[in-house]
Every structure is written in structure tokens, then in C-alpha cells.
Design an enzyme around this catalytic site. Structure first.
Site, PDB file in Angstrom:
ATOM      1  N   LYS A  26     -29.273  40.987  -7.228  1.00 38.10           N
ATOM      2  CA  LYS A  26     -30.384  41.166  -6.279  1.00 38.10           C
ATOM      3  C   LYS A  26     -30.504  39.954  -5.351  1.00 38.10           C
ATOM      4  CE  LYS A  26     -34.910  41.284  -7.876  1.00 38.10           C
ATOM      5  NZ  LYS A  26     -35.808  40.455  -7.061  1.00 38.10           N
ATOM      6  N   SER A  27     -30.448  38.760  -5.921  1.00 35.43           N
ATOM      7  CA  SER A  27     -30.608  37.554  -5.084  1.00 35.43           C
ATOM      8  C   SER A  27     -29.502  37.462  -4.036  1.00 35.43           C
ATOM      9  CB  SER A  27     -30.571  36.297  -5.960  1.00 35.43           C
ATOM     10  OG  SER A  27     -31.713  36.232  -6.762  1.00 35.43           O
ATOM     11  N   ARG A  31     -29.623  37.926   0.287  1.00 31.70           N
ATOM     12  CA  ARG A  31     -29.095  36.906   1.211  1.00 31.70           C
ATOM     13  C   ARG A  31     -28.008  37.488   2.104  1.00 31.70           C
ATOM     14  NH1 ARG A  31     -31.644  34.816  -3.028  1.00 31.70           N
ATOM     15  NH2 ARG A  31     -32.378  32.649  -2.980  1.00 31.70           N
ATOM     16  N   GLN A 171     -36.602  30.585  -3.312  1.00 36.21           N
ATOM     17  CA  GLN A 171     -37.086  31.337  -2.146  1.00 36.21           C
ATOM     18  C   GLN A 171     -37.621  30.377  -1.085  1.00 36.21           C
ATOM     19  OE1 GLN A 171     -39.932  34.056  -3.819  1.00 36.21           O
ATOM     20  NE2 GLN A 171     -38.360  35.304  -4.792  1.00 36.21           N
ATOM     21  N   ASP A 319     -36.520  34.371 -14.562  1.00 30.68           N
ATOM     22  CA  ASP A 319     -36.503  35.841 -14.560  1.00 30.68           C
ATOM     23  C   ASP A 319     -36.108  36.424 -15.925  1.00 30.68           C
ATOM     24  OD1 ASP A 319     -37.267  35.797 -11.923  1.00 30.68           O
ATOM     25  OD2 ASP A 319     -35.246  36.057 -11.135  1.00 30.68           O
ATOM     26  N   LYS A 346     -45.617  35.924 -10.683  1.00 23.76           N
ATOM     27  CA  LYS A 346     -44.483  36.810 -10.345  1.00 23.76           C
ATOM     28  C   LYS A 346     -45.047  38.192  -9.995  1.00 23.76           C
ATOM     29  CE  LYS A 346     -41.172  33.874 -10.717  1.00 23.76           C
ATOM     30  NZ  LYS A 346     -40.372  33.528  -9.540  1.00 23.76           N
ATOM     31  N   ARG A 392     -39.507  43.877 -14.639  1.00 22.22           N
ATOM     32  CA  ARG A 392     -38.935  43.104 -15.753  1.00 22.22           C
ATOM     33  C   ARG A 392     -39.733  43.291 -17.054  1.00 22.22           C
ATOM     34  NH1 ARG A 392     -34.691  40.919 -13.166  1.00 22.22           N
ATOM     35  NH2 ARG A 392     -35.091  39.948 -11.155  1.00 22.22           N
TER      36      ARG A 392
HETATM   37  C1  S3P Z   1     -35.328  34.308  -6.420  1.00 18.59           C
HETATM   38  C2  S3P Z   1     -35.948  33.162  -6.824  1.00 18.59           C
HETATM   39  C3  S3P Z   1     -36.925  33.130  -7.918  1.00 18.59           C
HETATM   40  C4  S3P Z   1     -36.819  34.378  -8.784  1.00 18.59           C
HETATM   41  C5  S3P Z   1     -36.760  35.632  -7.977  1.00 18.59           C
HETATM   42  C6  S3P Z   1     -35.560  35.612  -7.056  1.00 18.59           C
HETATM   43  C7  S3P Z   1     -34.369  34.227  -5.313  1.00 18.59           C
HETATM   44  O1  S3P Z   1     -38.224  33.080  -7.383  1.00 18.59           O
HETATM   45  O2  S3P Z   1     -37.888  34.427  -9.706  1.00 18.59           O
HETATM   46  O3  S3P Z   1     -36.682  36.766  -8.821  1.00 18.59           O
HETATM   47  O4  S3P Z   1     -33.610  35.190  -5.082  1.00 18.59           O
HETATM   48  O5  S3P Z   1     -34.332  33.181  -4.634  1.00 18.59           O
HETATM   49  P1  S3P Z   1     -38.921  31.677  -6.928  1.00 18.59           P
HETATM   50  O6  S3P Z   1     -38.219  31.177  -5.719  1.00 18.59           O
HETATM   51  O7  S3P Z   1     -40.349  32.045  -6.639  1.00 18.59           O
HETATM   52  O8  S3P Z   1     -38.780  30.776  -8.108  1.00 18.59           O
END
Ligand code: S3P
Length: 433
Positions: A26-27, A31, A171, A319, A346, A392
Site C-alpha cells: 500500500k505504501s 507513492r 507521511q 501497523d 490511526k 487492521r
Molecule cells: C505510512 C506511514 C505510517 C503508517 C501508514 C502508512 C506511509 O503512518 O502507519 O499506514 O505509507 O508513509 P505515519 O506516517 O502516520 O506514521
């Protein structure tokens, strides 16, 4: 997400066995969608996340002028705007996705135009000051509603910044880097804990120069991005549910291939190994600087031991903490989680919901402001789980249900589709009953 509210019954399992390949991370998908939508040229992504969150990012990029061509459920072509987005005629809907809202804000703050970002009820409660502060220090004009979305950006030219993140957040780091990408001069983000570095790696993959030290990342703008073709690695945070499930059963055997193994995301392997699980990694490769490989896991004959997750580990595992907490009662010595206050902001208050649902299953749990202490050696019984609409939580308690006595009803099971629509089908396949 427009799925109707759903309930799922999870029956106990005898074992976890099989081989899996998981949808794209997902991350990384967020991007790639953002950078592909901003770059010059047409990017092609395969094994792109099938989750609703990444669909929100694609829809926002489309509203900003990128051309999105779905080539199937997990392949997509994105033709970018070559560095200049179109003024959005409607608010940009980020759905349930904090990543979309926080990261796109950095992309939009230096653009021309007025942009409004909205989200669902959960996202509209989540803290956005953390991005407003650094962006305003760069000269951006951002309006929030009581610290939350709706968020409005009046785009304007920015000045570079040297920013230290007060709370570890990939993020926020990404938000500042995406603004820095378009800003003359060098923008630096410093962090005390190295958070996931997918943005740094993706920016380089799209042709940008990003420099790093042990605790900082810098980008000298303005720079342009160029389209790429990429296969997204399997999502390690989705794998976490299966890895934890397998770890619970002595004699289990699970193989997950094409899995993302970026070291800033792979802390779960250390924790599961410390708990006694047998893990091996094979076929390691690099794809656009992201490590990808095959992971084999087997649960230890004597059951899982005990561990503590605190300090930097808590931030790196953020996560995965709900599912670790959900399996903790079945360990021999319990799991203690501290320094994880971020869990409270979250998609839900994950500390409160994990504690409440573990209690409902009959477990003994102590809740702290920043964590949980869950003794081991407990027996849980099936009950009704309130997922709070949090993907989750729904998935974590589906894993606990595999070891509980009797059936468990997961309310709000449809929320799994935020990150992992295939979850229940794959769980059914891997669980031997
Ligand atoms: C993420 C960063 C994390 C994570 C989220 C995805 C990302 O959040 O908990 O599920 O893709 O950069 P935070 O930046 O708030 O820690």
C-alpha cells in the site's frame, strides 16, 4: 469505499499451511501513483495495491489532471502532468486514507490553484497539524478545520526548510519532501527514528536526486520526474496477518513469495524470531531499490515465547502492532507494547479497540496511554468483534479467532478492503480446519 457493511464468521483452525502471493504494498503503491501522476510520461505498475486507499490516491491524481488507465484489477497505467497539476474543480476525496491526504498536501502546496481535501468520518478526525506546521514554515497557505480535514491549500511558491519531525512519521516526511522537490534550494527532513523510506527510494526511481545521512533526507529542488515501469512488491503489512497466524501453530508452514522486504518495514521478522518463530528468506532481489524475496515461516513446537516492543521498534512496527497484540494471549510469556501512542490516532483508536476486543474474547489486558500489556498463557473464546470500521482491527481479530474456542463474528469486515480486499479468501485458503 462503497461496500455494504459486512459480518464474517471466523472458525478456529487446526493449522496454517500453504503458499501465497500478496497484492502490492500500500505504501509503495501510493507513492508510485502520486509520483507517476506528477511525472512526465506514462508509468506502468503491476501488482499495484488492490486496496481502496490506493484507489483514492489514483482518483485524486486523476482529478488533478493525470490520466489513469486501469489494465485489470492490479495493473494500471498513469500518465503524469509533467510537474504542473490542473486546478481541481471539486474537493479531492481522500476516503479513509491518511497517506493520501498528508502526502498529496506536500505535492499541492507549491502548485498554482486552490485545493480542498476531504475524507471520510475517520480521516476527518485524524491530526493534520503535523503537516500544516512544516508546510507553513515553507510559506504555504493551509487552512484546517479544528486541526483536521477538510483541508484547504492556496498554492504558492515555497522556500526550503530544515525540519525535524516531532513524531516519527513517513507521511509527514514525504509531505515535506514532495514540497521540497518543487522548491528552489535544499529541503531537509530529520528524524530520530528512521521511518519507512519508500519515498526516498521512489523519488530516485523516478529520476530525482535525494541525499541521505543516518538521520536525515535532503532534496534540492526544483527537479522533474520521469515515468517508470514497476512491479509493486507484496505488502509486508498484509503479510503480517498470515505470518502471525502461522507463528501461532506448531508445525505450520507458510511460504509468501514476491514480498516486499524493505529493512525499514521488516522489523516484524525480528519480533517473530524473538518470539521463537522459524523464519527464512530466499530469492532476495532488488526492484527499483526495494528488496523483494520469498519468506518461509513455521510456528515453534513449544509455542511462542514473550517480547516487549517499545522505543524505535514501536514506531517501525506501528501497523503490525494490532495483530501482534491480538496473538499475544496465545504466547507463553505475553507481549508488552509501549511508546506506541500514535496507535490512538490511526484509522481508529487502536489501543482502545484492541483492549476492548481482547476483553470481549475473555483476555486479561492492561491498557496504557501509549500501549498494552497482554499476559500469555490465556484461552480466548469466540465472540462478536467490533472492528470500528478499521481494516487492521478486523484482520487482527480474524487471526486471534483462528486460535479461539468457538466461532468469532467480525463486524465491519468489509473494512479489510481498505488495504487488503483478498484477505478473507486467502485466510480461508491458508487455514486448515
Ligand atoms: C505510512 C506511514 C505510517 C503508517 C501508514 C502508512 C506511509 O503512518 O502507519 O499506514 O505509507 O508513509 P505515519 O506516517 O502516520 O506514521
Amino acid at each position: 469505499m462503497h461496500n455494504a457493511v459486512q459480518e464474517r464468521i471466523i472458525r478456529p483452525a487446526r493449522n496454517i499451511y500453504g503458499s501465497l502471493r500478496l497484492p502490492g504494498d500500500k505504501s509503495i503503491s501510493h507513492r508510485y501513483a502520486m509520483l507517476g501522476g506528477f511525472a512526465e510520461g506514462t508509468s506502468r505498475f503491476t501488482n499495484f495495491s488492490t486496496g481502496a486507499d490506493c484507489a483514492s490516491t489514483l482518483a485524486c491524481m486523476e482529478a488533478l489532471g493525470a490520466h489513469v488507465n486501469r489494465l485489470g484489477s492490479d495493473a494500471v497505467e498513469v500518465t503524469g502532468v509533467a510537474g504542473r497539476v490542473m486546478p481541481a474543480t471539486h474537493p479531492l476525496d481522500c476516503g479513509n486514507s491518511g497517506s493520501t491526504m498528508r502526502m498529496i498536501s506536500g505535492l499541492l502546496a507549491p502548485q498554482q490553484g486552490r485545493f480542498t481535501l476531504i475524507g471520510d468520518a475517520s480521516l476527518s478526525r485524524r491530526p493534520m497539524e503535523r503537516i500544516r506546521k512544516p508546510l507553513e514554515a515553507m510559506g504555504a497557505r493551509i487552512t484546517l478545520t479544528d486541526g483536521h480535514a477538510p483541508l484547504t491549500i492556496e498554492g504558492t511558491a515555497l522556500k526550503p526548510i530544515d525540519f525535524t519531525t516531532p513524531v516519527p512519521s513517513a507521511q509527514v516526511k514525504t509531505c515535506v519532501l514532495l514540497a521540497g522537490l518543487q522548491t528552489a534550494g535544499t529541503t531537509t527532513v530529520r528524524e530520530s527514528v528512521r521511518t519507512r523510506d519508500h519515498s526516498e527510494l521512489a523519488l530516485r526511481a523516478f529520476g530525482a536526486t535525494v541525499t541521505r545521512t543516518i538521520d536525515s533526507v535532503s532534496i534540492a529542488g526544483p527537479q522533474s520526474l520521469h515515468a517508470i515501469e514497476a512491479a509493486v512488491p507484496g505488502d509486508i503489512s498484509s503479510a503480517a496477518f498470515f505470518l502471525c497466524a502461522a507463528a501461532l501453530f506448531p508445525g505450520s508452514g507458510l511460504v509468501i513469495d514476491s514480498l516486499g522486504l524493505n529493512p525499514t518495514r521488516a522489523t516484524l521478522f525480528d519480533v517473530l524470531t524473538a518470539l521463537g518463530a522459524h523464519i527464512s528468506v530466499l530469492n532476495l532481489e532488488e526492484k527499483h531499490a526495494e528488496l523483494v524475496g520469498t519468506v518461509q515461516i513455521a510456528g515453534p513446537a513449544e509455542g511462542l515465547g514473550s517480547t516487549e516492543v517499545s522505543g524505535a521498534l514501536a514506531a517501525q512496527l506501528i501497523d503490525e502492532l494490532p495483530v501482534l497484540a491480538a496473538i499475544a494471549p496465545f504466547t507463553r510469556g505475553g507481549i508488552r507494547i509501549r511508546d506506541a501512542k500514535e496507535l490512538r490516532v490511526k484509522e481508529s483508536d487502536r489501543i482502545a479497540l484492541v483492549a476492548r476486543n481482547l476483553h470481549a474474547m475473555g483476555a486479561d489486558v492492561t491498557e496504557f496511554e501509549d500501549g498494552l500489556e497482554i499476559p500469555g498463557g490465556q484461552t480466548l473464546h469466540g465472540t462478536t468483534i467490533d472492528s470500528g470500521g478499521d481494516h487492521r482491527i478486523a484482520m487482527a481479530f480474524s487471526v486471534a479467532a483462528l486460535k479461539a474456542e468457538g466461532e468469532t463474528l467480525i463486524q465491519g469486515a468489509e473494512s479489510a478492503a481498505i488495504s487488503f480486499p483478498e484477505f478473507f479468501d486467502l485466510l480461508d485458503r491458508a487455514a486448515e480446519r
